[in-house]
Design a protein around this motif. Structure first.
Motif, PDB file in Angstrom:
ATOM      1  N   ASP A  75      -5.988  -3.444  -0.678  1.00 37.97           N
ATOM      2  CA  ASP A  75      -4.867  -3.893  -1.502  1.00 37.97           C
ATOM      3  C   ASP A  75      -5.280  -4.051  -2.956  1.00 37.97           C
ATOM      4  O   ASP A  75      -4.504  -3.786  -3.872  1.00 37.97           O
ATOM      5  N   TYR A 417      10.916  -7.065  -6.788  1.00 36.36           N
ATOM      6  CA  TYR A 417       9.587  -6.990  -6.177  1.00 36.36           C
ATOM      7  C   TYR A 417       8.691  -6.082  -7.018  1.00 36.36           C
ATOM      8  O   TYR A 417       9.174  -5.211  -7.755  1.00 36.36           O
ATOM      9  N   GLN A 419       4.654  -4.032  -6.766  1.00 33.94           N
ATOM     10  CA  GLN A 419       3.503  -3.660  -5.949  1.00 33.94           C
ATOM     11  C   GLN A 419       2.466  -2.981  -6.834  1.00 33.94           C
ATOM     12  O   GLN A 419       2.817  -2.332  -7.825  1.00 33.94           O
ATOM     13  N   ARG A 420       1.198  -3.170  -6.475  1.00 35.14           N
ATOM     14  CA  ARG A 420       0.143  -2.501  -7.228  1.00 35.14           C
ATOM     15  C   ARG A 420       0.296  -0.996  -7.137  1.00 35.14           C
ATOM     16  O   ARG A 420       0.756  -0.456  -6.133  1.00 35.14           O
ATOM     17  N   TYR A 429       0.381  -4.254 -11.422  1.00 31.40           N
ATOM     18  CA  TYR A 429       1.642  -4.203 -10.691  1.00 31.40           C
ATOM     19  C   TYR A 429       2.560  -3.253 -11.460  1.00 31.40           C
ATOM     20  O   TYR A 429       3.155  -3.621 -12.469  1.00 31.40           O
ATOM     21  N   ARG A 466       2.723 -11.465 -12.446  1.00 25.69           N
ATOM     22  CA  ARG A 466       1.711 -12.448 -12.059  1.00 25.69           C
ATOM     23  C   ARG A 466       2.162 -13.880 -12.364  1.00 25.69           C
ATOM     24  O   ARG A 466       1.855 -14.808 -11.604  1.00 25.69           O
ATOM     25  N   THR A 469       5.577 -14.913  -9.824  1.00 22.97           N
ATOM     26  CA  THR A 469       5.584 -14.633  -8.387  1.00 22.97           C
ATOM     27  C   THR A 469       6.088 -15.849  -7.615  1.00 22.97           C
ATOM     28  O   THR A 469       5.660 -16.973  -7.864  1.00 22.97           O
ATOM     29  N   GLN A 471       6.769 -15.305  -3.938  1.00 21.58           N
ATOM     30  CA  GLN A 471       6.256 -15.080  -2.586  1.00 21.58           C
ATOM     31  C   GLN A 471       5.391 -13.821  -2.582  1.00 21.58           C
ATOM     32  O   GLN A 471       5.552 -12.940  -3.441  1.00 21.58           O
ATOM     33  N   ARG A 472       4.485 -13.759  -1.588  1.00 22.20           N
ATOM     34  CA  ARG A 472       3.641 -12.572  -1.432  1.00 22.20           C
ATOM     35  C   ARG A 472       3.801 -12.021  -0.028  1.00 22.20           C
ATOM     36  O   ARG A 472       3.843 -12.778   0.949  1.00 22.20           O
ATOM     37  N   ARG A 477       4.607  -8.406  -4.242  1.00 18.15           N
ATOM     38  CA  ARG A 477       4.973  -9.726  -4.760  1.00 18.15           C
ATOM     39  C   ARG A 477       6.473  -9.783  -5.016  1.00 18.15           C
ATOM     40  O   ARG A 477       7.045  -8.874  -5.627  1.00 18.15           O
ATOM     41  N   GLU A 478       7.088 -10.857  -4.537  1.00 17.77           N
ATOM     42  CA  GLU A 478       8.473 -11.134  -4.901  1.00 17.77           C
ATOM     43  C   GLU A 478       8.458 -11.995  -6.151  1.00 17.77           C
ATOM     44  O   GLU A 478       7.670 -12.939  -6.260  1.00 17.77           O
TER      45      GLU A 478
END
Length: 535
Positions: A75, A417, A419-420, A429, A466, A469, A471-472, A477-478
Motif C-alpha cells: 500500500d 475518496y 487513493q495512492r 494520494y 492527509r 481524512t 476514515q481509512r 482514504r475517505e
C-alpha cells in the motif's frame, strides 16, 4: 538478468525521451541474441508467460513474507514487484547470482514459458532466491508483463530503428509477421540477412494520426470534414486467407471481435472506428446507428466472447480510409482518390458490419464550426479535417490531418475518496473519487480522475487528503466532504454498475474550486440532463 535489470533501472529513473531511446538502443546493440529479442518483446508488451500471473506472485510472496507486512508495504510503495524485490528474504550463505547461465534472460523466459501453472510458482521463487533486489524487480516485471516504466511499444520500436539506422515504419510493417525473439529482424538490422518479408501475412501498418486543431482556420476547399466517432481506432487486414484486427497501438484484438473479423472477407487493409450498434440520440442525423462508448466497453478486453455478448452488443466498423486494396498499396495516393476507392471497396462488404464515415457538407469554416458545436451525439467525439491531397503516412505529419474535438462538459463535484497512485505517484494520494448530490441530500460517486492537475496542485491535493481524512479503508482514504472540484468530461451515460446510475467518459480535474461551498456543488439531476443516450 543483470543487463536487463540495469536497463529497467535506467528507464525507471530517466524522464527524457531521448535518453530512453539511447538506453534501449545501446542495450540492443550490446546484448546478444536471443536475450535482446526477449527484452524487446517485454518492452513492447509482446511477451506472454501464461503460467505467471499477479495472483501467483502474491501467493509466493505470502509464503515467504508476513502477509500483513507485505500488504502494508504494498500500500505504501504502490507496486507489488518493487515491494517484493525489497522484502524477499534471502539466506545469508546464498550466492548473489547463479554462474551456470540459468538466470540468463533467454533461459529465464524459455524456462517459465515451458512450465505449467503448478510448476511455475516454485521455479519463480527459486530464481528470486538467487537475485539481488534489482534483479528480482526485473524478473517480476518480466514475468507478469506489467513493466509500466514509461516506455511505449512505439518508443521501443523507434529505439531499435534508430540504433540500427532502420525506418521505424518498415519495422512496424514486419513486426507482427516475426515474433519473439525476432532473430530475422536483428539479422536484417545488423546486415547479416535480408529484410524480412510478410507476403500473405495480415500484418499491421502504422496509423496516420492527426494534430489537434488549435487556433487554426482551414479552407473547406482544401480540407474534407468528417465526424470523429467515439469508439476505438482499428485496422482490419486480410491476407493469406486470414483476417486480423489491430488496435491503434498495434495490438492484435481479433479474438475479442470474431464477428467483425469473420465478416471481413476481402483481401486488403482498412482504417476505421470500432463501434457497437445502437440508436443513440441524434445519431440518424449524422449517419449514425452507433451506441456510446459505454456500450463498446462491454466488449473490450474479452478473450472469450459469449453468444449473448455478440447478440447484445453487436460490433461494426465505420471506415475512414483504405491502405491496401487486394495487393495494391494505396497509401501514396491522395486522400480524395483513396476515399473513392474506399467507397467502392466498402460496397462489397457486409453492410451490417461495415459502413463508411459520412462527410460533413459545409460551405465554409464558420458553417462547419456551427455544425460541430451542435453535435452532442453520444457516439461523436468531434470532427476530423483531412487535406484532400494528403497521402496516408504513418504518424503525425503537420498540415495533413487535424482533429477538432467537441468542447468538454463540466460539472462541480465534491471530493469523497482518495487513493495512492502507482509508480512515481506511489507516495501521493493522486486518484480521486468525487460525487454529486442526490435529491435526498446523499452524496453519490459519479466518477474517478487521476489527471488534469499540475504537480503543484497534486501536492496541494495530497496535503488536503492527509489533513482531512475521516476514515481509512486499506489504501483508500475517505475525506471530509468539503472540497469542490470542477470536473471536465467528454460525455456521461446511464450505468447500472454505479449507485448514482451515471458514469462519466474521460473525466479529469480542470479546476480546484476552493471558492465554492460543497453544498453548492451540482446535483445528479443536472448531470442526468447531460446524458445523451440510455445504452
Amino acid at each position: 538478468m543483470r543487463e536487463f535489470s540495469q536497463l529497467l533501472d535506467g528507464l525507471v529513473y530517466t524522464r527524457s525521451r531521448n535518453a530512453k531511446l539511447k538506453l534501449i538502443g545501446d542495450y540492443l546493440r550490446r546484448v546478444p541474441d536471443p536475450d535482446r529479442g526477449y527484452a524487446l518483446a517485454a518492452l513492447t508488451g509482446e511477451l506472454d508467460l501464461p503460467a505467471v500471473k499477479p495472483a501467483v506472485v502474491r501467493a509466493i510472496a505470502e509464503e515467504r513474507v508476513d502477509p500483513v507486512l507485505l500488504h502494508m508495504s504494498r500500500d505504501y510503495v504502490g507496486d507489488m514487484a518493487e515491494t517484493l524485490s525489497l522484502l524477499w528474504p534471502k539466506a545469508i550463505d546464498q550466492p548473489a547470482d547463479l554462474d551456470d547461465g540459468t538466470l540468463r534472460l533467454a533461459n529465464v523466459v524459455e524456462r517459465l514459458a515451458g512450465l505449467g501453472r503448478a510448476e511455475a510458482p516454485g521455479a519463480l521463487a527459486r530464481m528470486l532466491d538467487h537475485l539481488d533486489a534489482s534483479g528480482r524487480y526485473a524478473l517480476l516485471k518480466l514475468a507478469t508483463g506489467a513493466l509500466r516504466i514509461g516506455v511505449s511499444a512505439r518508443l521501443a520500436k523507434l529505439a531499435l530503428a534508430q540504433a540500427f539506422d532502420l525506418d521505424v515504419d518498415a519495422v512496424e510493417e514486419v513486426w507482427h509477421g516475426i515474433g519473439p525473439p525476432y532473430l530475422p529482424l536483428f539479422a536484417w538490422a545488423e546486415g547479416r540477412g535480408a529484410q524480412p518479408t510478410v507476403e500473405n501475412v495480415p500484418v499491421f501498418r502504422p496509423f496516420m494520426l492527426a494534430h489537434p486543431l488549435e487556433g487554426i482556420r482551414l479552407s473547406v476547399d482544401e480540407y474534407a470534414a468528417e465526424w470523429k466517432w467515439d469508439g476505438i481506432r482499428v485496422q482490419i487486414v486480410r491476407a493469406g486467407g486470414e483476417t486480423r484486427l489491430y488496435s491503434r497501438a498495434g495490438d492484435d484484438i481479433t479474438g475479442s471481435f470474431p464477428d467483425v473479423a469473420g465478416a471481413f472477407d476481402r483481401d486488403g487493409a482498412v482504417d476505421g472506428e470500432l463501434l457497437v450498434k445502437g440508436e443513440a440520440q441524434g445519431a440518424a442525423a449524422h449517419g449514425g446507428g452507433a451506441a456510446s462508448f459505454n456500450a463498446l466497453q462491454q466488449r473490450l478486453g474479452r478473450k472469450a466472447v459469449s453468444q449473448k455478448m455478440l447478440s447484445d452488443y453487436p460490433a461494426f466498423v465505420r471506415l475512414y480510409d483504405i491502405l491496401i486494396d487486394g495487393s495494391e498499396d494505396l497509401r501514396p495516393l491522395p486522400w480524395s482518390e483513396r476515399r473513392a476507392r474506399l467507397e467502392h471497396f466498402a460496397a462489397t462488404l457486409d453492410p451490417d458490419r461495415f459502413d463508411v464515415s459520412a462527410l460533413i457538407d459545409a460551405p465554409c469554416f464558420d458553417a462547419l464550426e456551427a455544425i460541430r458545436g451542435g453535435a452532442r451525439d453520444a457516439a461523436i467525439e468531434g470532427v476530423m479535417l483531412k487535406r484532400r491531397d494528403s497521402p496516408y503516412i504513418g504518424g503525425r505529419r503537420v498540415g495533413h490531418w487535424y482533429k477538432w474535438k467537441r468542447d468538454p462538459l463540466v460539472a462541480d463535484c465534491v471530493l469523497m475518496y482518495a487513493q495512492r497512485g502507482s509508480g512515481k505517484r506511489s507516495s501521493y494520494y493522486s486518484d480521486y473519487t468525487f460525487g454529486c448530490w442526490a435529491e435526498d441530500g446523499e452524496l453519490l460517486p459519479v466518477g474517478k480522475a487521476y489527471f488534469g492537475f499540475t504537480d503543484e496542485e497534486l501536492l496541494w491535493l495530497d496535503r488536503f487528503v492527509r489533513n482531512n481524512t475521516v476514515q481509512r479503508f486499506g489504501p483508500v482514504r475517505e475525506v471530509e466532504k468539503s472540497l469542490v472540484l470542477e470536473i471536465a468530461f467528454d460525455s456521461i451515460h446511464v450505468s447500472r454498475r454505479h449507485k448514482s446510475g451515471l458514469a462519466m467518459r474521460f473525466p479529469r480535474i480542470s479546476r480546484i474550486r476552493t471558492d465554492k461551498p460543497a453544498a453548492e456543488a451540482d446535483r445528479l439531476e443536472a448531470l442526468r440532463r447531460m446524458v445523451t443516450d440510455t445504452t
